[in-house]
Scaffold this motif. Structure first.
Motif, PDB file in Angstrom:
ATOM      1  N   GLU A 162      35.486  26.093  11.062  1.00 21.02           N
ATOM      2  CA  GLU A 162      34.458  25.562  11.962  1.00 21.02           C
ATOM      3  C   GLU A 162      34.467  26.379  13.242  1.00 21.02           C
ATOM      4  N   GLY A 163      33.298  26.816  13.678  1.00 20.58           N
ATOM      5  CA  GLY A 163      33.181  27.502  14.962  1.00 20.58           C
ATOM      6  C   GLY A 163      32.643  26.533  15.999  1.00 20.58           C
ATOM      7  N   GLN A 168      30.504  31.440  15.554  1.00 22.21           N
ATOM      8  CA  GLN A 168      30.224  31.137  14.148  1.00 22.21           C
ATOM      9  C   GLN A 168      31.173  31.928  13.265  1.00 22.21           C
ATOM     10  N   GLU A 170      33.004  32.301   9.112  1.00 19.01           N
ATOM     11  CA  GLU A 170      32.995  31.879   7.709  1.00 19.01           C
ATOM     12  C   GLU A 170      34.239  32.408   7.014  1.00 19.01           C
TER      13      GLU A 170
ATOM     14  N   SER B 632      24.554  28.163   3.470  1.00 20.17           N
ATOM     15  CA  SER B 632      24.946  28.369   4.866  1.00 20.17           C
ATOM     16  C   SER B 632      26.282  27.700   5.201  1.00 20.17           C
ATOM     17  N   ASP B 633      26.689  26.741   4.401  1.00 19.90           N
ATOM     18  CA  ASP B 633      27.970  26.066   4.658  1.00 19.90           C
ATOM     19  C   ASP B 633      29.046  26.576   3.710  1.00 19.90           C
TER      20      ASP B 633
END
Lengths: 256, 739
Positions: A162-163, A168, A170, B632-633
């Motif tokens: 989580e950013g 952001q 991933e 996107s997740d």
């Protein structure tokens, strides 16, 4: 005949006490669940390690120092203290190939239903760590979490990223979730990629950078300078001694 | 004189070295003591009881904790650190932290009048709810500060057993007592002090706890508006800890104490929701809750948008919340029904069945393959029966008994079977997976391999043995929130068909349907039945997902279909991947041909909920082609391929085949080696540090070795035959196949 052979072999195994409990295969796995939350100032890591039954029972037996079948608060504390002393070597964080200090944030927790060695069920060891977000973090930066905890056990690896504060991130899900034991000592690696950073990241970093970083660096410098002083002192004292030895050694011939 | 100085110098060197070493050692010892538990104290305070502080002080205290932990870390790392520097730094931090703690409204001071402790202020400590904390500052004369963390559970410690706080030496003691299960109303908490190693005093401390509020939660189906099961997370924001809804289903007894055998399910979900635990709530619930802010999150599977809300409950107030998670896509309307190929759970009673039924409805999974699991020694997750008579059906939700057996860990891997009429298990044939596959097929069932995504438990070995013989129908490509296709591609690239499937593997996985396989049963009304779903899986009309949805067609053919072409004509590829704005959107749509990306589509604008591609591709010499999506997740989806065959050519990746054949032959050699080792173990009668199960497996393997080696030989012939096919195809391909 085969039956007799089987009984004999299993008996040998049981008597020798080598891994006498029958293993349920996925139960040998420890679940390593990494939850990473990163912002412009800090990168927080919560690592939940779940021990399934019966592996969890073995771990509780290790905790039960007085072998009374119950694990009291002192025994849990000893277990966690010993573990925490090893974390520096077992968990590390690299950002763009630079090692970043990964520091315990809170006391570790042990979550279990009942603190007894004969309790049937899983238990969770929860570790909290953090690192300071480097000011030069940029889109494309790679954050590597190196996990060397229980390398000799197979693992189920999951990661959540989580950013916050405009950052952001991933996770790169390249590693398979079911990981065999890493008997060669190599770490299990979680790779996180930085996608975006807030526009004011660097100014924010400069403004908000906790003084502790500077002070830690200062402390390191102080320690380093303190280490240099004795070396200089030793060299100063050694010089006359060396001179004495040399003069004794060369003097007979030298004077001739 | 000069000589004396020189001799003294020589003697001084080791003396100084020893002195320095001693000094450094002592400073290291001193550092360990000097913390006096402050960092542990502050860390516990921040982690568990930050609510004791005014909102504006919380961030500052949290930052102080980080700095303290940094100091401790640095101190531990540098054994010969400068003691005075550490003391100075710790002192600086102490000067910042303690004033913050002193500002805590609930802080109570204890001083001693003679030997008798006195509390000030004497007003009762106002607890925020049934859990809270007591902060004490004990003045025990002049001396270094000390820090104590303690727990007081009102359900186990009563007035007869007061909590003991040890104050062994002079100094100021900062004490944090975490309290749980505090009765509402006024309560007297008995604290006993052991002071200076002698006298003990009992000090009554009044705690006043507000009464409960009442919370009623109802979750409705988006379609019917009727109450529906859901996955719920309920957090009392005051302490950030979750509370168990009173009617949450206790799943643990159905897990045979295996895996994550708990009702609090740690779901492996993409995105931020992954980070927490969920309870299965079968219907509306009502519970007494401490007052304050609450956060609830409600999920109903990936086709629904999770609902999250923060609300306030006041003492004595009745709060009613109703949630209706929005279904952002109804795949049933498009003819696709979701399933989970790998659910473990005992079903020996109607109650067991009701629990699992509530679970699949909460996660909106339509078909659960509830598998009895076996290994060489025994079975787990008992089922009361197999076959249609033992399916549990509630509207369009179905629990269908299946099996995960045979299942060997160090030899050939784990297998799954669906839609079986009876358990197929014979330990005399345990390593002959084809024996099981054939019997399952005779029953009309489907067979496949588990954990293919990560090639776990040496599954490549039996895949190399039995996939070329057409014995397996599907491969599990998604699990634990991951999609893994490497091994799968190898078999497709050799021209073998396999259907993409997915399974959660609960209770090792988090929750049913966290990854899922969708099967296309048709868009006609009432086209969905249990049998239709299994038939669709059998035909390969599937895709797997834990978020994005896909529609993929080649010349109107769906995943699993085979297209025959006679010339190098154009094929029309159409793909659509979609999500839901504000929840999850596709970030990449790829068309994969024989393992390579043929086309990739990215969003052209922010917040694009859909990606599409529509293009033509030459049929060439044939291929397999599939669609893959990233969300996107970090969710993903992948389809079973459409198989394009040109004339009699295989759809394989021609150039890669020789290396892949070598790999498969090498896998077969591993099986031959296994048999040799098993026979050696049996011959030598040497346990060699193996477990009972490993020994049992080796003996059974030795017994079945001849039959297994025969099968290996058959598969070798198939691979040799493929080499010949390659040679035959080579000329056709070089000639451009009548192009």
């Amino acid at each position: 005949m085969q039956h007799v052979l089987l009984v004999w072999l299993v008996g040998c195994c049981w008597i020798s006490g080598s891994q006498a409990l029958a293993h349920e295969t996925l139960s040998r796995f420890l679940e390593h669940r990494a939850i990473v939350s990163a912002g412009p100032r800090n990168i927080d890591l919560q690592l939940d390690i779940t021990f399934y039954h019966p592996r969890s029972a073995h771990e509780r037996q290790r905790m039960d120092l007085n072998h009374d079948g119950t694990i009291d608060e002192h025994e849990i504390q000893v277990y966690l203290d010993v573990l925490q002393q090893t974390l520096d070597k077992k968990l590390s964080l690299q950002i763009d190939q630079t090692l970043v200090p990964l520091i315990p944030l809170y006391e570790p927790e042990l979550l279990m239903n009942r603190p007894r060695t004969d309790e049937v069920g899983s238990q969770v060891l929860r570790l909290y760590m953090f690192a300071r977000t480097p000011g030069d973090l940029k889109p494309g930066s790679r954050i590597l979490l190196e996990d060397r905890l229980w390398l000799d056990e197979p693992a189920i690896l999951t990661v959540s990223v989580e950013g916050t504060g405009g950052l952001q991130l991933e996770a790169e899900n390249d590693a398979p979730p079911l990981s065999p034991p890493h008997l060669d000592g190599s770490a299990r690696i979680v790779v996180i990629r930085c996608l975006t950073v807030p526009a004011d990241m660097h100014s924010r970093e400069a403004d908000n950078r906790p003084r502790s970083d500077q002070e830690s660096a200062c402390l390191l410098r102080t320690v380093a300078s303190r280490a240099v002083l004795p070396v200089i002192l030793i060299l100063v004292l050694l010089c006359p001694a060396i001179a004495l030895i040399r003069s004794r050694h060369v003097s007979p011939g030298g004077r001739q | 004189m000069r000589k004396r100085i020189q001799v003294l110098s020589i003697l001084a060197v080791p003396a100084i070295l020893v002195g320095i070493l001693l000094e450094l050692t002592q400073s290291g010892e001193a550092q360990r003591d000097s913390g006096s538990g402050m960092s542990a104290f502050v860390s516990t305070l921040v982690r568990d009881h930050i609510y004791l502080f005014a909102p504006q002080d919380r961030e500052a205290l949290s930052e102080m904790n980080r700095q303290l932990q940094e100091l401790e870390w640095t101190t531990r790392r540098i054994r010969n650190a400068d003691q005075s520097e550490i003391v100075r730094r710790r002192e600086q931090l102490t000067q910042k932290v303690l004033p913050l703690i002193e500002k805590a409204p609930l802080l109570r001071n204890i001083s001693f009048d003679g030997d008798e402790p006195r509390l000030s202020p004497i007003e009762p400590v106002a607890s925020t709810g049934d859990a809270g904390a007591l902060l004490l500052k004990i003045d025990n004369g002049s001396g270094p500060p000390a820090y104590v963390v303690s727990e007081y559970d009102f359900s186990t410690i009563g007035p007869r057993k007061p909590a003991l706080i040890d104050v062994p030496a002079p100094g100021t003691y900062w004490v944090l007592v975490g309290m749980t299960n505090i009765p509402t109303g006024p309560t007297t908490m008995m604290l006993r002090f052991a002071r200076n190693g002698k006298q003990t005093w009992v000090l009554p401390v009044q705690v006043k706890t507000p009464g409960f509020g009442q919370l009623r939660v109802e979750i409705l189906s988006d379609e019917t508006g009727e109450p529906a099961p859901a996955m719920v997370r309920l957090i009392w924001k005051t302490d950030g800890r979750d509370r168990k809804p009173p009617n949450s289903v206790d799943l643990a007894p159905q897990f045979d104490s295996l895996g994550n055998a708990t009702s609090q399910r740690p779901a492996n979900l993409p995105g931020q929701t992954l980070r927490s635990f969920w309870y299965l709530v079968p219907g509306p619930f009502e519970m007494a809750v401490p007052p304050g802010p609450w956060e609830i999150t409600v999920r109903r599977g990936v086709e629904h948008v999770p609902v999250s809300e923060t609300f306030e409950v006041k003492e004595g107030e009745k709060v009613r919340r109703t949630y209706r998670p929005h279904r952002w896509v109804d795949m049933r309307q498009l003819g696709w029904y979701s399933g989970d190929d790998h659910v473990h759970g005992r079903i020996v009673s109607d109650e067991d069945a009701a629990h699992l039924m509530a679970w699949i409805q909460a996660e909106d999974i339509h078909v659960a393959n509830v598998v009895k699991m076996g290994d060489i020694s025994r079975t787990f997750f008992e089922q009361r029966g197999f076959g249609p008579a033992h399916r549990v059906i509630d509207r369009d939700y179905i629990l269908s008994p299946g099996q995960e057996c045979p299942r060997t860990h160090d030899e050939l891997g784990h297998t799954l079977s669906m839609n079986i009429r009876s358990l197929v298990r014979d330990t005399d044939h345990y390593f002959l997976y084809d024996w099981v596959f054939d019997r399952v097929h005779e029953q009309g069932g489907l067979t496949g391999y588990a954990h293919v995504l990560s090639d776990s438990f040496f599954i490549h070995r039996d895949m190399s043995l039995n996939v070329p013989k057409g014995k397996a129908d599907f491969a599990e490509l998604m699990q634990f929130a991951r999609l893994g296709t490497d091994l799968y591609y190898e078999f497709l690239n050799m021209g073998f068909k396999l259907t993409a499937s997915a399974g959660s593997d609960v209770p090792w996985g988090g929750t049913v349907g966290e990854v899922r396989v969708y099967a296309y049963t048709g868009q006609k009304q009432k086209s969905f039945t249990t049998d239709a779903w299994f038939q669709a899986v059998g035909k390969g009309h599937t895709f797997v997902s834990n978020g994005p949805m896909i529609d993929f067609q080649v010349d109107g053919s769906r995943p699993g279909d085979e297209i025959h072409v006679t010339d190098n004509r154009k094929l029309h590829v159409k793909a659509r991947a979609w999500g839901y704005l504000g929840h999850m959107v596709p970030t990449k749509l790829e068309i994969i041909r024989q393992g390579d990306v043929l086309k990739a589509v990215h969003p052209s604008a922010a917040n694009q909920a859909e990606l599409t591609c529509d293009f033509e591709v030459d049929a060439g010499e044939g291929f397999w082609i599939a669609a893959r999506v990233e969300g996107s997740d970090q969710s993903a989806a992948f389809t079973t391929p459409v198989y394009v065959r040109r004339g009699n050519l295989r759809f394989w990746k021609f150039q890669a085949v020789p290396a892949l054949i070598e790999k498969r032959l090498s896998n077969l050699a591993e099986i031959e080696q296994l048999v040799r080792e098993a026979r050696e173990t049996a011959r030598k009668r040497d346990a060699g540090g193996l477990t009972e199960m490993q020994i049992l497996a080796k003996i059974r393997l030795a017994e079945q070795g001849d039959a297994l080696l025969e099968r290996v030989a058959e598969s070798r012939k198939i691979y040799e035959g493929l080499r010949q096919v390659m040679e035959q195809e080579r000329s056709s391909r070089q000639a451009g196949v009548e192009r």
